[in-house]
Motif scaffolding. Structure first.
Motif, PDB file in Angstrom:
ATOM      1  N   VAL A   1       0.864  -1.183   0.000  1.00 48.77           N
ATOM      2  CA  VAL A   1       0.000   0.000   0.000  1.00 48.77           C
ATOM      3  C   VAL A   1       0.900   1.232   0.000  1.00 48.77           C
ATOM      4  O   VAL A   1       1.922   1.260   0.698  1.00 48.77           O
ATOM      5  CB  VAL A   1      -0.931   0.014   1.246  1.00 48.77           C
ATOM      6  CG1 VAL A   1      -1.761   1.283   1.296  1.00 48.77           C
ATOM      7  CG2 VAL A   1      -1.854  -1.198   1.262  1.00 48.77           C
ATOM      8  N   ASP A   2       0.528   2.207  -0.793  1.00 46.87           N
ATOM      9  CA  ASP A   2       1.286   3.445  -0.903  1.00 46.87           C
ATOM     10  C   ASP A   2       1.510   4.088   0.483  1.00 46.87           C
ATOM     11  O   ASP A   2       0.613   4.099   1.323  1.00 46.87           O
ATOM     12  CB  ASP A   2       0.476   4.387  -1.820  1.00 46.87           C
ATOM     13  CG  ASP A   2       1.005   5.777  -1.807  1.00 46.87           C
ATOM     14  OD1 ASP A   2       2.033   5.988  -2.454  1.00 46.87           O
ATOM     15  OD2 ASP A   2       0.403   6.660  -1.143  1.00 46.87           O
ATOM     16  N   TYR A   3       2.716   4.599   0.685  1.00 50.10           N
ATOM     17  CA  TYR A   3       3.121   5.134   1.989  1.00 50.10           C
ATOM     18  C   TYR A   3       2.131   6.169   2.542  1.00 50.10           C
ATOM     19  O   TYR A   3       1.730   6.103   3.702  1.00 50.10           O
ATOM     20  CB  TYR A   3       4.524   5.740   1.856  1.00 50.10           C
ATOM     21  CG  TYR A   3       5.039   6.345   3.127  1.00 50.10           C
ATOM     22  CD1 TYR A   3       5.658   5.559   4.096  1.00 50.10           C
ATOM     23  CD2 TYR A   3       4.898   7.709   3.380  1.00 50.10           C
ATOM     24  CE1 TYR A   3       6.116   6.114   5.285  1.00 50.10           C
ATOM     25  CE2 TYR A   3       5.350   8.267   4.554  1.00 50.10           C
ATOM     26  CZ  TYR A   3       5.956   7.475   5.496  1.00 50.10           C
ATOM     27  OH  TYR A   3       6.403   8.025   6.663  1.00 50.10           O
ATOM     28  N   ASN A   4       1.712   7.119   1.699  1.00 55.27           N
ATOM     29  CA  ASN A   4       0.816   8.170   2.194  1.00 55.27           C
ATOM     30  C   ASN A   4      -0.558   7.625   2.558  1.00 55.27           C
ATOM     31  O   ASN A   4      -1.200   8.087   3.495  1.00 55.27           O
ATOM     32  CB  ASN A   4       0.684   9.295   1.167  1.00 55.27           C
ATOM     33  CG  ASN A   4       1.961  10.105   1.113  1.00 55.27           C
ATOM     34  OD1 ASN A   4       2.586  10.358   2.143  1.00 55.27           O
ATOM     35  ND2 ASN A   4       2.380  10.479  -0.093  1.00 55.27           N
ATOM     36  N   LYS A   5      -0.993   6.595   1.813  1.00 52.65           N
ATOM     37  CA  LYS A   5      -2.279   5.954   2.141  1.00 52.65           C
ATOM     38  C   LYS A   5      -2.185   5.256   3.501  1.00 52.65           C
ATOM     39  O   LYS A   5      -3.108   5.313   4.302  1.00 52.65           O
ATOM     40  CB  LYS A   5      -2.617   4.905   1.072  1.00 52.65           C
ATOM     41  CG  LYS A   5      -3.165   5.493  -0.203  1.00 52.65           C
ATOM     42  CD  LYS A   5      -4.694   5.387  -0.188  1.00 52.65           C
ATOM     43  CE  LYS A   5      -5.310   6.127  -1.360  1.00 52.65           C
ATOM     44  NZ  LYS A   5      -4.933   5.585  -2.665  1.00 52.65           N
TER      45      LYS A   5
ATOM     46  N   LYS B   1      -0.243   6.021   5.960  1.00 54.34           N
ATOM     47  CA  LYS B   1      -0.191   7.036   7.002  1.00 54.34           C
ATOM     48  C   LYS B   1      -1.617   7.552   7.278  1.00 54.34           C
ATOM     49  O   LYS B   1      -2.028   7.677   8.433  1.00 54.34           O
ATOM     50  CB  LYS B   1       0.703   8.185   6.524  1.00 54.34           C
ATOM     51  CG  LYS B   1       1.519   8.760   7.643  1.00 54.34           C
ATOM     52  CD  LYS B   1       2.646   9.588   7.110  1.00 54.34           C
ATOM     53  CE  LYS B   1       2.411  11.032   7.504  1.00 54.34           C
ATOM     54  NZ  LYS B   1       3.469  11.921   7.036  1.00 54.34           N
ATOM     55  N   PHE B   2      -2.359   7.756   6.212  1.00 57.15           N
ATOM     56  CA  PHE B   2      -3.737   8.239   6.328  1.00 57.15           C
ATOM     57  C   PHE B   2      -4.590   7.222   7.098  1.00 57.15           C
ATOM     58  O   PHE B   2      -5.310   7.562   8.036  1.00 57.15           O
ATOM     59  CB  PHE B   2      -4.277   8.445   4.905  1.00 57.15           C
ATOM     60  CG  PHE B   2      -5.690   8.921   4.825  1.00 57.15           C
ATOM     61  CD1 PHE B   2      -6.005  10.237   5.132  1.00 57.15           C
ATOM     62  CD2 PHE B   2      -6.705   8.067   4.420  1.00 57.15           C
ATOM     63  CE1 PHE B   2      -7.315  10.687   5.040  1.00 57.15           C
ATOM     64  CE2 PHE B   2      -8.009   8.502   4.323  1.00 57.15           C
ATOM     65  CZ  PHE B   2      -8.318   9.823   4.637  1.00 57.15           C
TER      66      PHE B   2
ATOM     67  N   ILE C   1     -11.866  -2.178  16.734  1.00 55.87           N
ATOM     68  CA  ILE C   1     -11.120  -1.170  15.969  1.00 55.87           C
ATOM     69  C   ILE C   1     -12.067  -0.402  15.042  1.00 55.87           C
ATOM     70  O   ILE C   1     -12.916  -1.000  14.374  1.00 55.87           O
ATOM     71  CB  ILE C   1     -10.033  -1.850  15.101  1.00 55.87           C
ATOM     72  CG1 ILE C   1      -9.124  -2.743  15.941  1.00 55.87           C
ATOM     73  CG2 ILE C   1      -9.229  -0.830  14.296  1.00 55.87           C
ATOM     74  CD1 ILE C   1      -8.097  -2.026  16.774  1.00 55.87           C
ATOM     75  N   TYR C   2     -11.903   0.899  14.986  1.00 56.70           N
ATOM     76  CA  TYR C   2     -12.665   1.752  14.058  1.00 56.70           C
ATOM     77  C   TYR C   2     -11.668   2.536  13.226  1.00 56.70           C
ATOM     78  O   TYR C   2     -10.472   2.552  13.510  1.00 56.70           O
ATOM     79  CB  TYR C   2     -13.530   2.743  14.842  1.00 56.70           C
ATOM     80  CG  TYR C   2     -14.571   2.097  15.721  1.00 56.70           C
ATOM     81  CD1 TYR C   2     -15.867   1.916  15.265  1.00 56.70           C
ATOM     82  CD2 TYR C   2     -14.254   1.666  17.007  1.00 56.70           C
ATOM     83  CE1 TYR C   2     -16.833   1.315  16.078  1.00 56.70           C
ATOM     84  CE2 TYR C   2     -15.204   1.067  17.818  1.00 56.70           C
ATOM     85  CZ  TYR C   2     -16.495   0.894  17.340  1.00 56.70           C
ATOM     86  OH  TYR C   2     -17.439   0.303  18.127  1.00 56.70           O
ATOM     87  N   ASN C   3     -12.205   3.210  12.188  1.00 54.89           N
ATOM     88  CA  ASN C   3     -11.357   4.140  11.445  1.00 54.89           C
ATOM     89  C   ASN C   3     -12.197   5.350  11.084  1.00 54.89           C
ATOM     90  O   ASN C   3     -13.267   5.196  10.479  1.00 54.89           O
ATOM     91  CB  ASN C   3     -10.779   3.468  10.196  1.00 54.89           C
ATOM     92  CG  ASN C   3      -9.650   4.292   9.621  1.00 54.89           C
ATOM     93  OD1 ASN C   3      -9.843   5.438   9.211  1.00 54.89           O
ATOM     94  ND2 ASN C   3      -8.460   3.727   9.624  1.00 54.89           N
TER      95      ASN C   3
ATOM     96  N   ARG D   1       0.144   7.047  16.727  1.00 50.21           N
ATOM     97  CA  ARG D   1       0.354   8.496  16.704  1.00 50.21           C
ATOM     98  C   ARG D   1       1.291   8.839  15.553  1.00 50.21           C
ATOM     99  O   ARG D   1       2.210   8.075  15.258  1.00 50.21           O
ATOM    100  CB  ARG D   1       0.919   8.992  18.040  1.00 50.21           C
ATOM    101  CG  ARG D   1      -0.123   8.872  19.100  1.00 50.21           C
ATOM    102  CD  ARG D   1       0.241   9.374  20.454  1.00 50.21           C
ATOM    103  NE  ARG D   1      -0.787   8.916  21.377  1.00 50.21           N
ATOM    104  CZ  ARG D   1      -1.975   9.483  21.506  1.00 50.21           C
ATOM    105  NH1 ARG D   1      -2.279  10.557  20.822  1.00 50.21           N
ATOM    106  NH2 ARG D   1      -2.875   8.968  22.324  1.00 50.21           N
ATOM    107  N   GLU D   2       1.007   9.988  14.942  1.00 44.36           N
ATOM    108  CA  GLU D   2       1.685  10.306  13.685  1.00 44.36           C
ATOM    109  C   GLU D   2       3.211  10.212  13.778  1.00 44.36           C
ATOM    110  O   GLU D   2       3.879   9.680  12.895  1.00 44.36           O
ATOM    111  CB  GLU D   2       1.261  11.696  13.212  1.00 44.36           C
ATOM    112  CG  GLU D   2       1.602  11.900  11.772  1.00 44.36           C
ATOM    113  CD  GLU D   2       0.769  12.994  11.111  1.00 44.36           C
ATOM    114  OE1 GLU D   2      -0.208  13.465  11.725  1.00 44.36           O
ATOM    115  OE2 GLU D   2       1.125  13.362   9.988  1.00 44.36           O
ATOM    116  N   GLU D   3       3.762  10.695  14.920  1.00 47.44           N
ATOM    117  CA  GLU D   3       5.226  10.726  15.028  1.00 47.44           C
ATOM    118  C   GLU D   3       5.808   9.312  15.099  1.00 47.44           C
ATOM    119  O   GLU D   3       6.949   9.066  14.708  1.00 47.44           O
ATOM    120  CB  GLU D   3       5.689  11.587  16.219  1.00 47.44           C
ATOM    121  CG  GLU D   3       5.174  11.190  17.594  1.00 47.44           C
ATOM    122  CD  GLU D   3       3.750  11.697  17.909  1.00 47.44           C
ATOM    123  OE1 GLU D   3       3.017  12.088  16.974  1.00 47.44           O
ATOM    124  OE2 GLU D   3       3.371  11.659  19.087  1.00 47.44           O
TER     125      GLU D   3
END
Ligand code: AMP
Length: 253
Positions: A146-150, A152-153, A167-169, A195-197
């Motif tokens: 899966v594409d990196y930015n996807k 991360k999203f 789990i939810y999204n 968490r993003e970091e």
């Protein structure tokens, strides 16, 4: 922890399946679907290790500190544990390995283990060796990309219920009421490692660790890459097709 109802005598052999893919690629969802469709157990080394830690087994005692540091448990310990698990009856028609192999040494060990022929070859899908009671198997290795930015999203949208674990999204599978669990009404939380970091670090670690394993299988012509960046059902259909292609008998029953 054998799964009793998976050892049915009437089902065809499927063989070992190795699922590779970064966190957030949807491996968990696809693994569950494979379990349901092919009636083989999902064997997660992370779960097995956590179970040993909880039960204070000698393995658990040795693994605990390593896991807490986020390091890999030694190949010897993990392979020994997997070897024992794979000899239980419910794994005789096949199994999905989740979280294993994580190193090339583990992949080499698995190949050796599967050569010993502990599996049932009396059914379609097993390699037929005349007079032999068991077959050796080659793993079906599926990597979900899966594409990196996807990724991360997806990962930043993940929420979990601290009470029931559901789990939810927020992007793709939101709770009916914003940030509140549908099952028990608890306030949803973001897992520390979502968490993003931390995500960037987890994805980099995945690349570093898994790439050599994927390359190992690729060199042997066994790596099947699925584009996981599509609707879940499409990905499932492609994975099922690949599994059937490998486990189908060479010539009729
Ligand atoms: P997981 O649930 O797959 O993220 O695994 C949790 C922890 O268990 C990892 O961070 C490792 O410490 C350990 N672990 C799981 N699978 C393996 C493996 N195949 N080899 C070494 N350590 C593992």
């Amino acid at each position: 922890m054998p799964n009793q109802d998976l050892s049915s005598q009437d089902l065809p052999n499927i063989g070992p399946i190795v699922l590779l893919g970064p966190p957030g690629a949807g491996k968990g969802t696809q693994a569950k679907r494979i379990v349901e469709e092919f009636k083989i157990p999902q064997i997660s080394t992370g779960d097995l290790l956590r179970d040993n830690v909880q039960r204070h087994t000698p393995l658990g005692v040795q693994a605990k500190a390593v896991m807490e540091r986020g390091d890999l448990v030694s190949d010897d310990l993990v392979c020994g544990m997997v070897g024992e698990r794979l000899q239980l009856d419910d794994a005789r028609r096949g199994f999905i390995l989740d979280g294993f192999p994580r190193t090339v040494e583990q992949a080499i060990w698995l190949d050796g283990f599967l050569q010993h022929g502990i599996f049932d070859n009396s059914k379609p899908g097993a390699s037929k060796v005349k007079g032999a009671k068991a077959a050796h198997w080659t793993p079906i290795v599926i990597r979900m990309d899966v594409d990196y930015n996807k990724l991360k999203f997806r990962l930043t949208g993940r929420r979990s219920c601290p009470v029931c674990g559901r789990i939810y999204n927020v992007h793709s599978q939101p709770a009916s009421v914003d940030e509140v669990c549908d099952v028990d009404g608890a306030k949803l939380v973001i897992r520390d490692d979502d968490r993003e970091e931390v995500i960037q670090e987890r994805l980099a670690a995945y690349d570093r660790l898994t790439k050599p394993v994927a390359d190992y299988y690729d060199r042997k012509g066994r790596l099947f890459v699925v584009n996981g960046d599509r609707p879940m059902d499409k990905v499932t259909a492609e994975i099922f097709q690949e599994i059937r292609r490998h486990s189908a008998p060479a010539s009729g029953h």
